[in-house]
Motif scaffolding. Structure first.
Motif, PDB file in Angstrom:
ATOM      1  N   ARG A 162       0.808  -1.218   0.000  1.00  0.00           N
ATOM      2  CA  ARG A 162       0.000   0.000   0.000  1.00  0.00           C
ATOM      3  C   ARG A 162       0.844   1.272   0.000  1.00  0.00           C
ATOM      4  O   ARG A 162       0.290   2.365  -0.007  1.00  0.00           O
ATOM      5  CB  ARG A 162      -0.922   0.001   1.225  1.00  0.00           C
ATOM      6  N   MET A 163       2.158   1.146  -0.004  1.00  0.00           N
ATOM      7  CA  MET A 163       3.023   2.333   0.015  1.00  0.00           C
ATOM      8  C   MET A 163       3.085   3.010  -1.338  1.00  0.00           C
ATOM      9  O   MET A 163       3.460   4.169  -1.440  1.00  0.00           O
ATOM     10  CB  MET A 163       4.422   1.967   0.491  1.00  0.00           C
ATOM     11  N   GLY A 164       2.768   2.274  -2.371  1.00  0.00           N
ATOM     12  CA  GLY A 164       2.619   2.831  -3.704  1.00  0.00           C
ATOM     13  C   GLY A 164       3.756   3.688  -4.203  1.00  0.00           C
ATOM     14  O   GLY A 164       4.921   3.311  -4.162  1.00  0.00           O
ATOM     15  N   ARG A 165       3.383   4.881  -4.666  1.00  0.00           N
ATOM     16  CA  ARG A 165       4.333   5.762  -5.366  1.00  0.00           C
ATOM     17  C   ARG A 165       5.477   6.243  -4.485  1.00  0.00           C
ATOM     18  O   ARG A 165       6.576   6.462  -4.978  1.00  0.00           O
ATOM     19  CB  ARG A 165       3.602   6.973  -5.937  1.00  0.00           C
ATOM     20  N   ILE A 166       5.220   6.425  -3.201  1.00  0.00           N
ATOM     21  CA  ILE A 166       6.279   6.957  -2.336  1.00  0.00           C
ATOM     22  C   ILE A 166       7.431   5.965  -2.244  1.00  0.00           C
ATOM     23  O   ILE A 166       8.599   6.339  -2.392  1.00  0.00           O
ATOM     24  CB  ILE A 166       5.723   7.327  -0.948  1.00  0.00           C
ATOM     25  N   LEU A 167       7.130   4.696  -2.036  1.00  0.00           N
ATOM     26  CA  LEU A 167       8.179   3.682  -2.000  1.00  0.00           C
ATOM     27  C   LEU A 167       8.819   3.522  -3.383  1.00  0.00           C
ATOM     28  O   LEU A 167      10.024   3.340  -3.497  1.00  0.00           O
ATOM     29  CB  LEU A 167       7.625   2.349  -1.507  1.00  0.00           C
ATOM     30  N   LYS A 168       8.022   3.623  -4.420  1.00  0.00           N
ATOM     31  CA  LYS A 168       8.547   3.520  -5.794  1.00  0.00           C
ATOM     32  C   LYS A 168       9.539   4.647  -6.075  1.00  0.00           C
ATOM     33  O   LYS A 168      10.566   4.430  -6.727  1.00  0.00           O
ATOM     34  CB  LYS A 168       7.418   3.528  -6.803  1.00  0.00           C
ATOM     35  N   LEU A 169       9.276   5.856  -5.592  1.00  0.00           N
ATOM     36  CA  LEU A 169      10.212   6.961  -5.768  1.00  0.00           C
ATOM     37  C   LEU A 169      11.553   6.642  -5.117  1.00  0.00           C
ATOM     38  O   LEU A 169      12.622   6.907  -5.687  1.00  0.00           O
ATOM     39  CB  LEU A 169       9.635   8.251  -5.191  1.00  0.00           C
ATOM     40  N   LEU A 170      11.525   6.055  -3.919  1.00  0.00           N
ATOM     41  CA  LEU A 170      12.761   5.698  -3.215  1.00  0.00           C
ATOM     42  C   LEU A 170      13.519   4.581  -3.931  1.00  0.00           C
ATOM     43  O   LEU A 170      14.741   4.646  -4.069  1.00  0.00           O
ATOM     44  CB  LEU A 170      12.450   5.254  -1.793  1.00  0.00           C
ATOM     45  N   THR A 171      12.793   3.553  -4.350  1.00  0.00           N
ATOM     46  CA  THR A 171      13.477   2.449  -5.013  1.00  0.00           C
ATOM     47  C   THR A 171      14.034   2.877  -6.369  1.00  0.00           C
ATOM     48  O   THR A 171      15.133   2.465  -6.740  1.00  0.00           O
ATOM     49  CB  THR A 171      12.555   1.221  -5.163  1.00  0.00           C
ATOM     50  N   ASN A 172      13.310   3.722  -7.084  1.00  0.00           N
ATOM     51  CA  ASN A 172      13.832   4.231  -8.362  1.00  0.00           C
ATOM     52  C   ASN A 172      15.083   5.076  -8.146  1.00  0.00           C
ATOM     53  O   ASN A 172      16.029   5.019  -8.946  1.00  0.00           O
ATOM     54  CB  ASN A 172      12.780   5.028  -9.109  1.00  0.00           C
ATOM     55  N   ALA A 173      15.106   5.868  -7.081  1.00  0.00           N
ATOM     56  CA  ALA A 173      16.291   6.686  -6.776  1.00  0.00           C
ATOM     57  C   ALA A 173      17.493   5.782  -6.504  1.00  0.00           C
ATOM     58  O   ALA A 173      18.600   6.046  -6.981  1.00  0.00           O
ATOM     59  CB  ALA A 173      16.012   7.594  -5.581  1.00  0.00           C
TER      60      ALA A 173
END
Length: 174
Positions: free
Chosen positions: A48-59
């Motif tokens: 459920r962390m969605g985009r926020i976690l995706k931003l971190l993993t992409n970084a």
């Protein structure tokens, strides 16, 4: 409960920070905000962390630069040239952002001792984070002890990019 209800607007507010017109300083702060949000325990279900976690993993993925996708021993730092939609980063900006990303993931690693759901967030990236953290600590120690370090590229991860003590040492890390 209130923050959990507003997760989508928080993610929507952070997403433009990774846009092509964003300043590196804004990106660095956005990375820290993402890590704080993920690590604070508001949302404990990784799915459920969605985009926020995706931003971190992409970084983090963009930090790994020249990783060829072979074995885990093949981690090579080809240098960060982009983060989010921001491209052609200067040497100073790339170093600042790489340190910011590594500090954010260090914050998540530390928080995983209190928040068990974070173990599943950090664990898949530990093989990548370990060498980066060790390289950053080695480079920092060398900068602290060698005043002439600015003219020399450091270590296998080259966090310095030939930058001097004035640029790198003021950066705060977790």
């Amino acid at each position: 409960m209130l923050l959990e209800q507003h997760q989508a607007p928080i993610a929507a507010a952070l997403t433009p920070s990774f846009g092509s017109d964003s300043a590196p300083e804004v990106l660095a702060y956005a990375i820290q905000v993402c890590a704080t949000f993920v690590g604070c325990g508001v949302v404990k279900e990784v799915g459920r962390m969605g985009r926020i976690l995706k931003l971190l993993t992409n970084a983090l993925e963009q930090c790994r630069g020249g990783f060829t996708g072979g074995s885990r021993a093949d981690v090579v730092d080809g240098g960060m040239v982009a983060l989010g939609d921001v491209e052609d980063l200067s040497a100073n900006a790339a170093v600042m952002l790489k340190v910011s990303v590594l500090a954010a993931w260090a914050e998540l690693q530390i928080a995983s001792t209190r928040q068990s759901y974070l173990v599943n967030v950090v664990k898949p990236y530990q093989w990548l984070l370990g060498p980066f953290w060790i390289g950053a600590l080695r480079d920092y120690a060398q900068l602290r002890t060698d005043p002439e370090m600015g003219a020399v590229a450091m270590g296998s991860h080259d966090f310095s990019g030939g930058l001097g003590r004035d640029v790198l040492l003021p950066v705060s890390a977790v």
